[in-house]
Design a protein around this motif. Structure first.
Motif, PDB file in Angstrom:
ATOM      1  N   SER A 276       9.292  -1.877  12.503  1.00  0.00           N
ATOM      2  CA  SER A 276       8.323  -2.318  11.142  1.00  0.00           C
ATOM      3  C   SER A 276       6.729  -2.591  11.530  1.00  0.00           C
ATOM      4  CB  SER A 276       8.581  -2.122   9.688  1.00  0.00           C
ATOM      5  OG  SER A 276       9.463  -4.539  10.355  1.00  0.00           O
TER       6      SER A 276
ATOM      7  N   THR B 109      10.057   3.487   3.060  1.00  0.00           N
ATOM      8  CA  THR B 109      10.777   4.532   1.763  1.00  0.00           C
ATOM      9  C   THR B 109      11.647   4.192   3.026  1.00  0.00           C
ATOM     10  OG1 THR B 109       9.239   4.378   0.248  1.00  0.00           O
ATOM     11  CG2 THR B 109      11.125   5.939   0.516  1.00  0.00           C
ATOM     12  N   ASN B 110      11.347   5.557   4.479  1.00  0.00           N
ATOM     13  CA  ASN B 110      11.528   6.198   5.298  1.00  0.00           C
ATOM     14  C   ASN B 110      12.822   5.242   6.076  1.00  0.00           C
ATOM     15  OD1 ASN B 110      11.082   6.811   8.625  1.00  0.00           O
ATOM     16  ND2 ASN B 110      10.746   8.392   7.198  1.00  0.00           N
TER      17      ASN B 110
ATOM     18  N   SER C 244       0.915  -1.379   0.147  1.00  0.00           N
ATOM     19  CA  SER C 244       0.008   0.250  -0.304  1.00  0.00           C
ATOM     20  C   SER C 244       0.864   1.399   0.298  1.00  0.00           C
ATOM     21  CB  SER C 244      -0.783   0.318   1.339  1.00  0.00           C
ATOM     22  OG  SER C 244       0.062  -0.278   2.222  1.00  0.00           O
ATOM     23  N   ARG C 245       0.132   2.671   0.194  1.00  0.00           N
ATOM     24  CA  ARG C 245       1.456   3.877   0.004  1.00  0.00           C
ATOM     25  C   ARG C 245       1.925   3.691   1.122  1.00  0.00           C
ATOM     26  NH1 ARG C 245      -0.368   7.453  -3.768  1.00  0.00           N
ATOM     27  NH2 ARG C 245       0.060   9.163  -2.737  1.00  0.00           N
ATOM     28  N   ARG C 246       1.091   3.315   2.368  1.00  0.00           N
ATOM     29  CA  ARG C 246       1.160   3.612   3.823  1.00  0.00           C
ATOM     30  C   ARG C 246       2.440   3.184   3.877  1.00  0.00           C
ATOM     31  NH1 ARG C 246      -0.267   1.033   8.365  1.00  0.00           N
ATOM     32  NH2 ARG C 246       0.313   2.438  10.144  1.00  0.00           N
ATOM     33  N   GLN C 247       2.615   1.548   3.098  1.00  0.00           N
ATOM     34  CA  GLN C 247       3.700   0.584   3.882  1.00  0.00           C
ATOM     35  C   GLN C 247       4.737   1.537   2.856  1.00  0.00           C
ATOM     36  OE1 GLN C 247       1.565  -2.736   2.404  1.00  0.00           O
ATOM     37  NE2 GLN C 247       1.590  -3.530   4.378  1.00  0.00           N
ATOM     38  N   ALA C 248       4.562   1.879   1.329  1.00  0.00           N
ATOM     39  CA  ALA C 248       5.978   2.641   0.505  1.00  0.00           C
ATOM     40  C   ALA C 248       6.439   3.440   1.646  1.00  0.00           C
ATOM     41  CB  ALA C 248       5.216   3.208  -0.815  1.00  0.00           C
ATOM     42  N   LYS C 249       5.414   4.221   2.364  1.00  0.00           N
ATOM     43  CA  LYS C 249       6.162   5.269   3.080  1.00  0.00           C
ATOM     44  C   LYS C 249       6.807   5.430   4.254  1.00  0.00           C
ATOM     45  CE  LYS C 249       4.329   9.056   5.322  1.00  0.00           C
ATOM     46  NZ  LYS C 249       3.582  10.300   6.169  1.00  0.00           N
ATOM     47  N   TYR C 250       6.029   4.579   4.977  1.00  0.00           N
ATOM     48  CA  TYR C 250       6.540   4.162   5.515  1.00  0.00           C
ATOM     49  C   TYR C 250       8.307   3.249   5.724  1.00  0.00           C
ATOM     50  CZ  TYR C 250       3.773   5.933   9.333  1.00  0.00           C
ATOM     51  OH  TYR C 250       2.651   6.693   9.916  1.00  0.00           O
TER      52      TYR C 250
ATOM     53  N   TRP D 259       3.926  -1.019  10.925  1.00  0.00           N
ATOM     54  CA  TRP D 259       2.800  -0.187   9.502  1.00  0.00           C
ATOM     55  C   TRP D 259       2.665  -1.784   8.535  1.00  0.00           C
ATOM     56  CZ3 TRP D 259       7.045  -1.383   5.815  1.00  0.00           C
ATOM     57  CH2 TRP D 259       7.968  -0.564   6.018  1.00  0.00           C
TER      58      TRP D 259
END
Lengths: 616, 236
Positions: free
Chosen positions: B232, A69-70, A61-67, B235
């Motif tokens: 992790s 990447t972070n 998901s976008r949220r997972q991608a964001k975190y 999230w």
């Protein structure tokens, strides 16, 4: 919901990225030298495309991608910070040497020399990677490199890169070449100095016969620092090879010998005495290598005067009898026999005229130091007997190598030589001797009619003849005590072949004007205080394959080092390379096994079982 | 720090009250002792330099066993959530677990002190290189454990954690041997990342600031990565 177009682009990107990763990976593995910059960039691009494909596939998901990447960025950032800390630690190295004798610590002398380096010095260790025999050398040289920005260490595999070893005339694994100059890659280095294993490790095998291990002492720091001084400060010493008498040729017969000398940082040049009438001022040593024609009487006299005045010489007679060499060495109480040495107890399997010296054949002298202990073998082919007179004053003659008592000098050419007691010398025959003595006062400028005639000139200034350091000024040297007339006359008078030989000198008319000029400007030279001459019974010791494959090279290079008084420029104590000894008896080995291998693990296991059972 | 201590205490009790830890340490000691005996009977020198080399490789196979269950097992059994509902930060949990595994490793190191004791009884060893060698062993062991802990944080399966960390460690350990003579900066960087190349100077009696910084950085990096990996869960 991803559009059809985005999904396809994602798939395509993934496929292409994966292909790039695979291809660049294969190239990276296949090509020699590993991953190059283009391959590395291709790998990054490929991985990036695969990542894009992953994100565009909708698997996360976008949220997972964001975190995610972070997380990745923070880890990479932290890694970069640690990388910088490591860079600083690498840039400003600090090291503690905990070995008892400071094996990896440099002396103050070396540190001072390294800190004062004005030009870049590169130490090239020629060794096969992974072999432990040069590990200590590399460790020490790394310590040098830590001390100075102008010192660099490279390890070169001679099998993988044969060009540099050839260029630098590397003969054996483990050699370290110290070179200066930036133009190395285009051609010859500005200066080079080779340090071989025997230069930096003393091996002592004396205890091996009693079952002990050979002992090694590391003297690398002294050898390396001396080499650095040699390539950065020292001027090259010049060695002249006497020419004009059908001596062995430098570029063919003596090629390996010449290359070895050049590798030792000597400059080599030929010397034709009828052209120069003197030994040049810059001669550190003159080598007479197997002349097949006799030296002219004038040449003999120039050489005698040169040697007596503190000159240094290495005389290597050829197999054929040569009265002029005999005359030359007779000045020092030596005789070169017109024969071939036969030693039945140390002869070669192939010929009785080849003597193989080893063990007790070597006499005590700094040149042959360690030869017995290291089982060095030297080969003398068709050697001529050397005889030392009972009285050699003022010269001290020391034998370096001798035959056994059973040897003799065979005068007849036969396949089955036998000793003729009446005609031939016998007993322990010196194969190599060195002559030492104080330099005598020889006039700086002499005009010798008799000698000039030998060269084919009436009046020639032989200003090249040596003089001792204490020689008075040229005007004073005309005094009666050492008049050239009185010194030269007997020699000239005793030589019956002077007229005959003199005729040969007409071949070089060009010599006259040069010498006439020198006659107007008499030279004064400074010579060392001591005469040093080595006579080795055969020129065969420096020719052919034997020179490189046996101890001949060590004997000759040591002799030359002694002759030119080439000493280590600094003195640093050597260090034991081996740890302290440990010799366990059979009982002690059993004790170790029972306590360490059986009892200790069993005890740990027992504790575990007890605790586990209690808990249960 | 007190909370780290609590986690460490829990780990140590867990490790030292189960037979698995003892079996692992006993097996490690058995192998090390066997190498020591072989070297002592055939190599006539009072030195531990070759043994340290062997110990570093043997430990490479055992360290994943020390750490494989630390986070993976917590995940599998569901105790992970319990741990994180306690008033502890992720950093404290990871540090406590790491120090717990390190204590077990320390136990095996202390058992190996019998070797220099033998050398001192039968010979006159140079204790400088031995001390430096043990420092190197602690540092490289610390690296093995942190990699094991990191891989353990990625999976619920102990076997996967063991094999994964062993694979990573083998690659990192032998990087330098694979590269041999680096001829460009990338190869030099890869060779620099090799665990073995930084260990050898210790066995010779050399403590290099660069090597110590490398190992400490390595441990710090993987601890950080483990913390981020544990985080992790929030999230994922």
């Amino acid at each position: 919901m991803l559009s059809w177009k985005t999904a396809n682009v994602g798939r395509l990107s993934g496929a292409v990225g994966l292909a790039i990763v695979l291809v660049s990976g294969v190239i990276g593995i296949a090509q020699r030298g590993g991953i190059t910059t283009p391959v590395f960039v291709a790998l990054l691009v490929g991985l990036g495309m695969v990542t894009i494909s992953f994100f565009s596939s909708g698997a996360i998901s976008r949220r997972q991608a964001k975190y995610g990447t972070n997380m990745v960025v923070s880890i990479l950032l932290f890694g970069a910070i640690l990388g910088f800390v490591n860079y600083l630690a690498h840039r400003y190295p600090q090291r503690i040497d905990l070995t008892r004798q400071g094996l990896y610590s440099l002396s103050d002398q070396t540190k001072k020399i390294l800190s004062n380096l004005q030009e870049k010095v590169t130490a090239m260790v020629f060794a096969v990677p992974g072999r432990g025999d040069v590990e200590l050398v590399q460790d020490i040289l790394d310590t040098y490199a830590r001390q100075s920005d102008k010192f660099e260490v490279k390890t070169i595999d001679p099998d993988a890169d044969p060009v540099l070893p050839k260029l630098l005339k590397i003969q054996e694994y483990g050699t370290v070449a110290f070179v200066t100059g930036e133009e190395l890659e285009q051609g010859k280095p500005k200066r080079s100095h080779l340090v071989t294993q025997s230069d930096y490790i003393d091996k002592d095998y004396t205890g091996t016969q009693m079952g002990r291990s050979p002992e090694y002492r590391f003297k690398g720091e002294q050898a390396f620092t001396t080499a650095i001084l040699g390539v950065t400060q020292g001027s090259r010493q010049k060695i002249y090879f006497l020419a004009g008498h059908k001596e062995l040729r430098l570029d063919t017969d003596l090629r390996a010998f010449k290359e070895s000398l050049e590798a030792e940082n000597y400059e080599i040049e030929e010397l034709v005495l009828p052209k120069t009438y003197k030994v040049p001022d810059d001669a550190a040593l003159v080598i007479i290598a197997g002349p097949q024609q006799p030296l002219l009487p004038g040449e003999v006299q120039v050489m005698v005067n040169y040697f007596k005045g503190g000159g240094k010489g290495l005389i290597l007679p050829g197999p054929l009898g040569d009265p002029s060499l005999t005359e030359l060495v007779s000045e020092f109480g030596l005789t070169i026999g017109d024969d071939v040495v036969v030693d039945p107890y140390s002869r070669s399997l192939f010929s009785p005229y080849i003597t193989v010296a080893s063990g007790a054949a070597y006499k005590v002298h700094e040149i042959t130091e360690g030869f017995q202990a290291q089982n060095v073998m030297t080969i003398f082919k068709t050697a001529r007997s050397l005889t030392v007179a009972d009285k050699t004053d003022p010269w001290t003659v020391t034998s370096l190598v001798e035959t056994t008592e059973a040897a003799w000098g065979e005068k007849t050419d036969t396949r089955r030589p036998r000793w003729d007691k009446d005609q031939e010398v016998g007993g322990s025959i010196p194969m190599a001797v060195v002559v030492q003595g104080p330099a005598t006062d020889v006039p700086a400028e002499i005009t010798v009619k008799a000698q000039s005639e030998e060269f084919g000139l009436d009046e020639v200034d032989l200003s090249g003849v040596p003089q001792a350091q204490e020689v008075p000024s040229s005007s004073d040297s005309q005094g009666p005590a050492h008049s050239a007339e009185t010194k030269a006359s007997p020699d000239a008078a005793t030589d019956g072949s002077s007229e005959e030989d003199g005729a040969n000198q007409d071949e070089d008319p060009a010599a006259e004007p040069a010498e006439t000029k020198e006659a107007d400007e008499p030279e004064t030279m400074r010579w060392a205080d001591e005469t040093r001459v080595a006579v080795i019974s055969t020129v065969g010791i420096v020719s052919g394959e034997d020179f490189m494959t046996t101890g001949n090279r060590d004997l000759i290079l040591n002799t030359i080092g002694w002759l030119v008084e080439k000493k280590d420029l600094i003195s640093i104590r050597s260090k034991d390379t081996q740890p302290p000894p440990l010799r366990l008896t059979e009982d002690q080995k059993n004790d170790v096994f029972q306590i360490a291998v059986v009892l200790l693990p069993a005890l740990i296991l027992a504790i575990g079982i007890v605790i586990w059972r209690r808990r249960r | 720090m007190k909370k780290v201590f609590y986690v460490w205490q829990r780990e140590v009790i867990s490790l030292f009250t189960s037979p698995v830890g003892y079996v692992a340490v006993a097996a490690l000691t058995l192998i090390n002792s066997f190498f020591f005996w072989l070297i002592a009977k055939s190599w006539p020198f009072a030195s531990m330099q070759p043994l340290f080399g062997n110990m570093s490789i043997t430990l490479l196979f055992f360290a994943p066993a020390f750490t494989m269950r630390q986070l993976a097992e917590e995940k599998r059994s569901g105790t992970m959530e319990l741990l994180f509902t306690a008033p502890l930060t992720d950093v404290q949990v990871v540090l406590g677990k790491y120090l717990g595994a390190f204590t077990l490793f320390l136990f095996s190191v202390v058992a190996s002190w019998i070797y220099p004791a033998f050398l001192a009884i039968y010979g006159s060893p140079d204790f400088g290189p031995i001390a430096a060698g043990y420092l190197g062993l602690l540092l490289i062991g610390g690296c093995y454990l942190v990699v094991g802990l990191f891989v353990s944080s990625l999976t619920k399966n102990q076997i996967v954690a063991f094999i994964g960390s062993l694979g990573i460690l083998l690659v990192i350990f032998f990087l330098e041997a694979a590269i041999q003579l680096p001829d460009n900066w990338m190869m030099s960087v890869l060779a620099y990342l090799s665990l073995s190349s930084h260990f050898m100077p210790f066995t010779k009696g050399l403590i290099d600031l660069g090597d110590v910084v490398f190992y400490v950085s390595f441990i710090a990096f993987f601890l950080f990565a483990t913390v981020r990996s544990v985080e992790s869960r929030k999230w994922r």
